[in-house]
Design an enzyme around this catalytic site. Structure first.
Site, short mmCIF file in Angstrom:
data_model
loop_
_atom_site.label_atom_id
_atom_site.label_comp_id
_atom_site.label_asym_id
_atom_site.label_seq_id
_atom_site.Cartn_x
_atom_site.Cartn_y
_atom_site.Cartn_z
N ALA A 157 51.43 78.87 76.39
CA ALA A 157 50.83 79.58 75.11
C ALA A 157 51.88 80.27 74.17
CB ALA A 157 49.81 80.60 75.86
N ASP A 180 54.35 84.92 89.69
CA ASP A 180 55.39 84.41 88.53
C ASP A 180 56.11 85.57 87.90
OD1 ASP A 180 56.33 82.54 87.08
OD2 ASP A 180 54.70 82.08 85.65
N1 LIG Z 1 51.29 92.26 75.52
C1 LIG Z 1 52.43 92.05 75.06
N2 LIG Z 1 53.22 92.93 74.46
C2 LIG Z 1 54.50 92.37 73.69
N3 LIG Z 1 55.00 90.98 74.05
C3 LIG Z 1 54.09 90.33 74.90
C4 LIG Z 1 52.93 90.69 75.44
N4 LIG Z 1 52.36 89.65 76.17
C5 LIG Z 1 53.34 88.51 76.07
N5 LIG Z 1 54.37 89.01 75.30
C6 LIG Z 1 55.55 88.29 74.80
O1 LIG Z 1 55.02 86.79 75.14
C7 LIG Z 1 55.85 86.02 76.21
C8 LIG Z 1 55.24 85.00 76.67
O2 LIG Z 1 54.05 85.79 77.36
P1 LIG Z 1 53.29 85.30 78.81
O3 LIG Z 1 54.19 85.15 79.60
O4 LIG Z 1 52.23 85.89 79.03
O5 LIG Z 1 53.10 83.61 78.33
P2 LIG Z 1 52.84 82.24 79.27
O6 LIG Z 1 52.48 81.21 78.36
O7 LIG Z 1 51.81 82.74 80.27
O8 LIG Z 1 54.32 82.15 79.97
P3 LIG Z 1 54.81 81.18 81.24
O9 LIG Z 1 55.48 80.14 80.59
O10 LIG Z 1 55.61 82.47 81.73
O11 LIG Z 1 53.58 81.21 82.09
C9 LIG Z 1 56.45 87.06 77.13
O12 LIG Z 1 57.70 86.77 77.47
C10 LIG Z 1 56.82 88.51 76.01
O13 LIG Z 1 58.07 88.36 75.53
#
Ligand SMILES: Nc1ncnc2c1ncn2[C@@H]1O[C@H](COP(=O)(O)OP(=O)(O)OP(=O)(O)O)[C@@H](O)[C@H]1O
Length: 508
Positions: free
Chosen positions: A141, A294
């Protein structure tokens, strides 16, 4: 996997090129290993060198495949990047250098498409402001900053389009690849990794599940670890603006956990952060049995404790903000207590209990020493050495090449161990590795304090379990004595720690 005919067509279109790419990569890797090691005596320097070069070439091929296919493949690459000493070092390094940094980015048009499909309108309808440029992009995402109509700053996580549609095909093709390699090289057995991705991918792709996990995690801290609950935070979920592919949450203004300079700038000491991270995960693993699997640096943030102006030796108290709650594992009661007993035994160098609990977890009598080695990154002689800092990994004094040699020397035994252990424990190994990397960035290794925290929380969990099952007065008396002994042990460890710190402060 979908009812929409247009999407079904797209999915079908994905299959042949992926299968072809997978087969070519699998065949090239297999042939490379067969050819490069042909006629070489296993264990000899020539064999070691050829194997190292082949590992490197194959890791690069695999990395390229992950990028070309995208989606679930990047997730798989990230898994590999976090399995230090469990998969060959060449793969870990190659994946680590690329997978956690080079992630796909969706165009704003694609983001609008996800909104239109899931909520029926474009982002502008739901938010007063919506930044079309993502603030971060990850494997599944990307996250956009936005403001709600009532003025709240939020982070909106939007899934890359079509991931759910292609995930079934992705998993099937990865399965084929890993099985083909296992058929050719029986020693290469990473089928558990595919099983894991098959089980966890649908959960990780459902952001409503992620939102529920985040609330459950915080509730567990409040219920089961009230003493540190205020030091842990998860962003508030805006349920009315969330779907299985869009997650709207409170925007967190905080530093990334390994941003040592940034953390110091906001008045927080890295050692306090390292201790808090160790405490939080020890509580989740040994007491809650519901574990964020994770915990890499990008998923943890640090800010000063809100509404707390107190300072300790000039430093503010940290609050740990946990992000990305897509991947959680539940440890059943028996596994949780055996795992806690094992860590307690590791911290106190109790060889008999290490063996007993390793066997209970499935490692087998013959591989218990290796299991202890994989968990602690220390050779067996060091694991059972009674000195208080026997498990400490220090950047200055640890010879990492020795550890890597160890991993490559025992490759087939490690593969066998991984086959025997329950998958939930394999995920704990991954969590363990992620935490080790975070501690490494913060304090240059896993400190004696971290081990004291692990020792304390695991011992408390074991004592709680004993308390629950004991009825008689005599049993309770024994437990009370255990507690006194434990406190005495921790007191002496604290004294040692104090003198070690004093020695470091003294000149020379
Ligand atoms: N609530 C929030 N407030 C500020 N920044 C955020 C927030 N949620 C996510 N982020 C930013 O977005 C980035 C990616 O979010 P997240 O890790 O939830 O995505 P993901 O697609 O699940 O990533 P992964 O590849 O680790 O599975 C985080 O590392 C952070 O920098």
């Amino acid at each position: 996997s979908t009812e929409d005919p247009a999407t079904t067509l797209k999915v079908c279109a994905h299959l042949p090129p992926r299968l072809l790419r997978d087969s070519v990569t699998a065949a090239t890797i297999a042939l490379d290993y067969k050819w490069s090691l042909l006629g070489l005596e296993p264990g000899t320097p020539a064999w070691q060198s050829a194997k190292h070069k082949t590992h490197l070439r194959s890791a690069n091929r695999l990395q390229e495949l992950c990028f070309r296919n995208g989606g679930i493949y990047i997730k798989l690459g990230q898994h590999i990047a976090q399995l230090e000493y469990v998969v060959p070092e060449e793969y870990v390094k190659t994946m680590r250098e690329s997978m956690l940094k080079r992630c796909p980015v969706s165009s704003y048009e694609e983001v609008r498409e996800v909104f239109a499909k899931d909520l029926g309108e474009s982002p502008e309808t739901f938010f007063a402001e919506f930044d079309p440029v993502p603030l971060a992009s990850a494997s599944l995402a990307q996250v956009h900053a936005a403001r709600t109509h009532d003025g709240q700053k939020v982070a909106v996580k939007v899934q890359h389009d079509h991931l759910t549609d292609t995930s079934v095909v992705d998993i099937a093709t990865v399965d084929l690849l890993v099985n083909a390699l296992h058929y050719i090289f029986p020693m290469f057995d990473y089928r558990w990794l595919v099983d894991e991705v098959r089980e966890s991918a649908p959960k990780e792709l459902d952001f409503l599940n992620e939102a529920k996990n985040s609330e459950k995690c915080l509730n567990n801290f409040r219920r089961l670890s009230p003493h540190i609950a205020s030091s842990i935070y998860v962003p508030k979920v805006y349920w009315n603006l969330s779907t299985s592919r869009i997650l709207t949450m409170e925007f967190m203004d905080a530093k990334e956990v390994t941003d040592v300079r940034g953390i110091k700038e906001i008045g927080i000491h890295p050692v306090d952060v390292s201790n808090l991270v160790s405490k939080a995960f020890a509580e989740m693993i040994f007491k809650h049995g519901f574990v964020h699997c994770d915990p890499h640096a990008a998923n943890m943030m640090i800010r000063p404790m809100p509404q707390d102006s107190r300072k300790f030796f000039g430093w503010k108290r940290p609050q740990l903000v946990l992000l990305d709650h897509g991947l959680y594992k539940e440890l059943d009661y028996t596994t949780r207590i055996s795992y806690a007993s094992l860590w307690k035994a590791l911290v106190f160098a109790d060889a008999k209990a290490i063996k007993e609990n390793s066997v209970k977890l499935g490692a087998g009598e013959d591989l218990h020493a290796l299991f202890a080695g994989v968990l602690t990154m220390r050779p067996w002689q060091r694991v059972i050495d009674p000195s208080p800092d026997h498990l400490v990994l220090d950047r200055k004094t640890t010879d990492y090449s020795e550890l890597q040699d160890y991993a490559s020397l025992y490759f087939s035994e490690i593969s066998e161990l991984l086959r025997r252990l329950p998958r939930v424990i394999l995920l704990m190994l991954k969590t363990n590795d992620c935490l080790r990397a975070v501690n490494h960035a913060l304090v240059g290794g896993t400190s004696l304090e971290s081990f004291m925290i692990i020792g304390r929380v695991s011992s408390e969990a074991v004592l709680d379990a004993k308390r629950m099952s004991s009825r008689s007065f005599l049993n309770r008396l024994m437990i009370w004595l255990d507690e006194v002994m434990l406190e005495a042990r921790f007191f002496s460890l604290k004294l040692i720690l104090f003198f070690m710190q004093l020695r470091n402060l003294l000149p020379g």
